[in-house]
Enzyme design. Structure first.
Site, PDB file in Angstrom:
ATOM      1  N   ASP A  16       7.105   3.893 -20.827  1.00 44.36           N
ATOM      2  CA  ASP A  16       6.909   5.208 -20.180  1.00 44.36           C
ATOM      3  C   ASP A  16       7.972   6.214 -20.605  1.00 44.36           C
ATOM      4  O   ASP A  16       7.885   7.381 -20.243  1.00 44.36           O
ATOM      5  CB  ASP A  16       6.925   5.062 -18.657  1.00 44.36           C
ATOM      6  CG  ASP A  16       5.723   4.297 -18.166  1.00 44.36           C
ATOM      7  OD1 ASP A  16       5.732   3.841 -17.006  1.00 44.36           O
ATOM      8  OD2 ASP A  16       4.771   4.116 -18.945  1.00 44.36           O
ATOM      9  N   LYS A  41       6.618   6.786  -8.298  1.00 46.05           N
ATOM     10  CA  LYS A  41       5.145   6.739  -8.242  1.00 46.05           C
ATOM     11  C   LYS A  41       4.680   5.284  -8.342  1.00 46.05           C
ATOM     12  O   LYS A  41       3.882   4.821  -7.539  1.00 46.05           O
ATOM     13  CB  LYS A  41       4.563   7.529  -9.400  1.00 46.05           C
ATOM     14  CG  LYS A  41       3.074   7.287  -9.642  1.00 46.05           C
ATOM     15  CD  LYS A  41       2.506   8.130 -10.738  1.00 46.05           C
ATOM     16  CE  LYS A  41       2.593   7.511 -12.091  1.00 46.05           C
ATOM     17  NZ  LYS A  41       1.611   6.474 -12.400  1.00 46.05           N
ATOM     18  N   ASN A  42       5.231   4.549  -9.300  1.00 42.62           N
ATOM     19  CA  ASN A  42       4.714   3.203  -9.575  1.00 42.62           C
ATOM     20  C   ASN A  42       5.197   2.151  -8.596  1.00 42.62           C
ATOM     21  O   ASN A  42       4.758   1.004  -8.668  1.00 42.62           O
ATOM     22  CB  ASN A  42       5.040   2.799 -11.023  1.00 42.62           C
ATOM     23  CG  ASN A  42       4.222   3.632 -12.004  1.00 42.62           C
ATOM     24  OD1 ASN A  42       3.297   4.335 -11.600  1.00 42.62           O
ATOM     25  ND2 ASN A  42       4.582   3.586 -13.271  1.00 42.62           N
ATOM     26  N   ARG A  92      -6.342   4.396 -12.680  1.00 47.58           N
ATOM     27  CA  ARG A  92      -6.652   2.996 -12.908  1.00 47.58           C
ATOM     28  C   ARG A  92      -5.862   2.092 -11.970  1.00 47.58           C
ATOM     29  O   ARG A  92      -6.247   0.938 -11.732  1.00 47.58           O
ATOM     30  CB  ARG A  92      -6.424   2.607 -14.341  1.00 47.58           C
ATOM     31  CG  ARG A  92      -5.065   2.920 -14.893  1.00 47.58           C
ATOM     32  CD  ARG A  92      -4.862   2.223 -16.228  1.00 47.58           C
ATOM     33  NE  ARG A  92      -4.490   0.828 -15.999  1.00 47.58           N
ATOM     34  CZ  ARG A  92      -5.298  -0.215 -16.158  1.00 47.58           C
ATOM     35  NH1 ARG A  92      -6.536  -0.020 -16.503  1.00 47.58           N
ATOM     36  NH2 ARG A  92      -4.862  -1.419 -15.968  1.00 47.58           N
ATOM     37  N   ARG A 125      -6.862  -0.616 -21.599  1.00 49.32           N
ATOM     38  CA  ARG A 125      -6.316  -0.938 -20.276  1.00 49.32           C
ATOM     39  C   ARG A 125      -7.227  -1.912 -19.511  1.00 49.32           C
ATOM     40  O   ARG A 125      -7.744  -1.588 -18.449  1.00 49.32           O
ATOM     41  CB  ARG A 125      -6.085   0.330 -19.455  1.00 49.32           C
ATOM     42  CG  ARG A 125      -5.337   1.437 -20.158  1.00 49.32           C
ATOM     43  CD  ARG A 125      -3.835   1.199 -20.256  1.00 49.32           C
ATOM     44  NE  ARG A 125      -3.153   1.132 -18.993  1.00 49.32           N
ATOM     45  CZ  ARG A 125      -2.747   2.207 -18.297  1.00 49.32           C
ATOM     46  NH1 ARG A 125      -3.015   3.393 -18.739  1.00 49.32           N
ATOM     47  NH2 ARG A 125      -2.108   2.043 -17.158  1.00 49.32           N
ATOM     48  N   ARG A 183       0.164  14.202 -12.220  1.00 46.46           N
ATOM     49  CA  ARG A 183      -0.096  12.868 -11.687  1.00 46.46           C
ATOM     50  C   ARG A 183       1.215  12.149 -11.408  1.00 46.46           C
ATOM     51  O   ARG A 183       1.289  11.301 -10.532  1.00 46.46           O
ATOM     52  CB  ARG A 183      -0.911  12.034 -12.689  1.00 46.46           C
ATOM     53  CG  ARG A 183      -2.337  12.485 -12.835  1.00 46.46           C
ATOM     54  CD  ARG A 183      -3.107  11.498 -13.678  1.00 46.46           C
ATOM     55  NE  ARG A 183      -2.865  10.136 -13.209  1.00 46.46           N
ATOM     56  CZ  ARG A 183      -3.155   9.060 -13.938  1.00 46.46           C
ATOM     57  NH1 ARG A 183      -3.671   9.183 -15.136  1.00 46.46           N
ATOM     58  NH2 ARG A 183      -2.936   7.857 -13.458  1.00 46.46           N
ATOM     59  N   CYS A 226      -8.722   4.677 -20.756  1.00 47.56           N
ATOM     60  CA  CYS A 226      -7.645   5.585 -20.397  1.00 47.56           C
ATOM     61  C   CYS A 226      -7.069   6.059 -21.729  1.00 47.56           C
ATOM     62  O   CYS A 226      -7.179   5.389 -22.739  1.00 47.56           O
ATOM     63  CB  CYS A 226      -6.590   4.843 -19.586  1.00 47.56           C
ATOM     64  SG  CYS A 226      -5.162   5.874 -19.278  1.00 47.56           S
TER      65      CYS A 226
HETATM   66  C1  EPZ Z   1       1.891  -0.156 -15.248  1.00 47.02           C
HETATM   67  O1  EPZ Z   1       0.583  -0.049 -15.764  1.00 47.02           O
HETATM   68  C2  EPZ Z   1       2.334   1.275 -14.969  1.00 47.02           C
HETATM   69  N1  EPZ Z   1       1.427   1.868 -13.965  1.00 47.02           N
HETATM   70  C3  EPZ Z   1       2.296   2.094 -16.263  1.00 47.02           C
HETATM   71  O2  EPZ Z   1       2.784   3.380 -15.977  1.00 47.02           O
HETATM   72  C4  EPZ Z   1       3.231   1.422 -17.274  1.00 47.02           C
HETATM   73  O3  EPZ Z   1       3.154   2.127 -18.494  1.00 47.02           O
HETATM   74  C5  EPZ Z   1       2.798  -0.035 -17.487  1.00 47.02           C
HETATM   75  O4  EPZ Z   1       2.774  -0.730 -16.218  1.00 47.02           O
HETATM   76  C6  EPZ Z   1       3.730  -0.782 -18.425  1.00 47.02           C
HETATM   77  O5  EPZ Z   1       5.031  -0.745 -17.910  1.00 47.02           O
HETATM   78  C7  EPZ Z   1       1.604   1.534 -12.660  1.00 47.02           C
HETATM   79  O6  EPZ Z   1       2.480   0.761 -12.300  1.00 47.02           O
HETATM   80  C8  EPZ Z   1       0.670   2.180 -11.691  1.00 47.02           C
HETATM   81  P1  EPZ Z   1       0.237  -3.491 -17.606  1.00 47.02           P
HETATM   82  P2  EPZ Z   1      -0.331  -1.376 -15.880  1.00 47.02           P
HETATM   83  O7  EPZ Z   1      -0.820  -4.224 -16.853  1.00 47.02           O
HETATM   84  O8  EPZ Z   1       0.049  -2.343 -14.828  1.00 47.02           O
HETATM   85  C9  EPZ Z   1      -2.448  -5.334 -21.055  1.00 47.02           C
HETATM   86  C10 EPZ Z   1       2.737   5.702 -15.938  1.00 47.02           C
HETATM   87  O9  EPZ Z   1       2.916   6.484 -16.846  1.00 47.02           O
HETATM   88  N2  EPZ Z   1      -3.264  -5.910 -19.977  1.00 47.02           N
HETATM   89  O10 EPZ Z   1       1.665  -3.904 -17.428  1.00 47.02           O
HETATM   90  O11 EPZ Z   1      -1.729  -0.924 -15.977  1.00 47.02           O
HETATM   91  C11 EPZ Z   1      -2.519  -3.814 -21.063  1.00 47.02           C
HETATM   92  O12 EPZ Z   1      -3.657  -3.380 -21.798  1.00 47.02           O
HETATM   93  C12 EPZ Z   1       1.878   4.475 -16.136  1.00 47.02           C
HETATM   94  O13 EPZ Z   1       3.246   5.788 -14.793  1.00 47.02           O
HETATM   95  C13 EPZ Z   1      -4.337  -6.728 -20.303  1.00 47.02           C
HETATM   96  O14 EPZ Z   1      -4.608  -6.973 -21.474  1.00 47.02           O
HETATM   97  O15 EPZ Z   1       0.130  -1.949 -17.288  1.00 47.02           O
HETATM   98  C14 EPZ Z   1      -1.231  -3.431 -21.731  1.00 47.02           C
HETATM   99  O16 EPZ Z   1      -1.386  -3.539 -23.140  1.00 47.02           O
HETATM  100  C15 EPZ Z   1       1.208   4.533 -17.485  1.00 47.02           C
HETATM  101  N3  EPZ Z   1      -5.092  -7.266 -19.315  1.00 47.02           N
HETATM  102  C16 EPZ Z   1      -0.260  -4.525 -21.271  1.00 47.02           C
HETATM  103  O17 EPZ Z   1      -1.061  -5.602 -20.790  1.00 47.02           O
HETATM  104  C17 EPZ Z   1      -4.824  -7.033 -17.985  1.00 47.02           C
HETATM  105  O18 EPZ Z   1      -5.537  -7.568 -17.115  1.00 47.02           O
HETATM  106  C18 EPZ Z   1       0.660  -4.078 -20.131  1.00 47.02           C
HETATM  107  O19 EPZ Z   1      -0.168  -3.493 -19.149  1.00 47.02           O
HETATM  108  C19 EPZ Z   1      -3.729  -6.193 -17.661  1.00 47.02           C
HETATM  109  C20 EPZ Z   1      -2.964  -5.653 -18.673  1.00 47.02           C
END
Ligand code: EPZ
Length: 419
Positions: A296, A11-12, A82, A111, A388, A106
């Protein structure tokens, strides 16, 4: 449980690959796209922008963005997924303008997308937030290269900027970049479209911008989280499950932890067998960016610790609120104590069946696994979260002997423990 499961496309990886079609007016053919709600949402969003979409009989998706007429990702779609934020980089790179609804809260924390916005501003975008929408324009008409250091490792942030930089003027450097396999898969797809990218999979990625990109044919990598979820299913039910069509190299952290718990794991080229004859031993979990232990997989391993021998801590470092499944596991008799982002889990002999509620995608997977090992009936509610990210999870579990069914009306799968 005993049996064989074929692992679907990631998916990702599929989501950013499909979004990258916005960078070119040529056909992008994407194979191994999983049949999931988030993919449907992505295709609906691309369709709203004017992207033509066809799915052939071998479920290869053909997307073409030659006729894109809109630049706005509406709230009603973004609020359900998102990852819609991934249209921001490509739209700015190709058209110099974009409007994307803020993703909204979320279940697993606020997020934010501040790192995406800050990096795009460094590339010459002018970004404002008006009535819940991110409004971005590129006054000069073309993004310019920049050296970007991400404060926090962000997967979609890295992906968004890699796509934006592939059409920017000059060479962009992304430092503290995400190293996830899904980032590498997107880089592979962009390279086959003619992008000039090096370093994907390391924490520093270099992108030399091109004036245009061409079409490509890309096959999405297997879903390592779906695979990990079934590996835990085999372990907690003290069974034997063989997974097919996966990339075993993407599962090192999960494989190591399951071996620590006492599982026997044999690896093939694109298959893996987990067998567990005894009750799992409790294992400490601490989530981290790839190649560390994946967030995850946290809920699934918390469940395993709930029924393991001994006790262990589970610490969530990536998201500030990813313990929503704990209260549901408590209702099944789990012994879990929360201290901030750390949970102390003491294994119990058996969980008791209950009516529980899914809160986020991976938490719901953990609850389904809990139902497989609990005594009598467990009903998991709100499994649209599950749909999802998992394609026909109950069919795949049934194939391995689980006693599970989806209750027709509101998609309430009733689970019974494996006798
Ligand atoms: C990706 O989400 C995945 N989703 C998530 O999978 C996964 O849990 C996550 O990466 C971590 O591995 C997709 O790839 C579609 P991040 P993402 O930006 O990119 C903070 C699932 O179950 N952050 O790596 O949204 C954020 O709050 C989903 O398939 C900021 O502060 O996660 C988090 O604490 C759930 N500012 C950390 O960074 C930003 O601009 C990591 O988030 C962006 C992120």
């Amino acid at each position: 449980m005993r049996g064989h499961v074929r692992i679907g496309g990631s998916k990702n990886a599929a989501l950013p690959v499909l979004m990258s079609s916005l960078l070119t007016e040529k056909d992008l053919l994407v194979a191994n796209v999983p049949h999931l709600r988030d993919v449907t949402t992505t295709l609906e969003l691309l369709g709203r922008l004017g992207v033509q979409i066809e799915v052939d009989e071998k479920s290869v998706v053909r997307v073409n963005a030659a006729q894109v007429h809109a630049r706005r990702a509406p709230y009603e779609l973004v609020k359900t997924m998102r990852a819609s934020i991934l249209v921001l980089g490509p739209l700015l790179a190709r058209f110099g303008e974009a409007e994307v609804s803020l993703p909204g809260g979320c279940a697993i924390g606020s997020r934010p997308v501040d790192l995406h916005v800050k990096a795009l501003e460094a590339m010459g975008a002018r970004v404002s937030v008006e009535s819940g929408y991110i409004k971005a324009v590129v006054p000069s008409g073309r993004l310019r290269a920049a050296r970007i250091v991400f404060d926090t490792v962000t997967v979609t942030g890295t992906e968004n900027l890699m796509m934006a930089a592939s059409l920017a003027d000059g060479t962009t450097i992304l430092e503290n970049a995400a190293r996830e396999p899904e980032v590498v898969d997107l880089a592979d797809c962009l390279s086959s479209m003619g992008a000039d990218i090096s370093g994907a999979g390391t924490d520093m990625i270099e992108i030399r911008g091109r004036t245009s990109l061409g079409g490509a044919h890309h096959r999405v990598i297997p879903d390592r989280i779906e695979a990990g979820t079934f590996m835990v299913a085999g372990a907690v039910t003290k069974g034997e499950i063989t997974l097919h069509d996966l990339n075993v190299r993407h599962l090192d952290a999960v494989t190591a932890k399951l071996r620590d718990a006492g599982a026997e794991i044999t690896l093939g080229d694109d298959q893996l067998t987990v067998s567990m004859g005894v009750r799992p031993k409790a294992v400490p979990i601490s989530t981290a960016p790839y190649p560390g232990f994946p967030t995850d997989m946290q809920a699934q391993f918390m469940l395993m610790n709930c029924v393991a021998e001994g006790s262990a801590t589970v610490t969530e470092h990536i998201f500030e609120n990813r313990f929503m499944h704990v209260q549901e596991l408590h209702r099944m008799g789990a012994d879990i104590e929360l201290h901030g982002n750390t949970a102390i889990v003491r294994g119990v002999d058996r969980l008791g069946g209950a009516q529980v509620m899914a809160t986020d995608l991976r938490a719901s997977a953990g609850l389904v696994l809990a139902g497989l090992v609990a005594s009598d009936l467990t009903t998991v509610d709100r499994i649209y979260h599950l749909d999802r990210g998992y394609d026909c999870i109950e069919e795949k579990l049934l194939q391995c002997g689980a006693d599970i069914k989806r209750v027709a009306d509101a998609a309430l799968p009733q689970l019974r423990a494996v006798q």
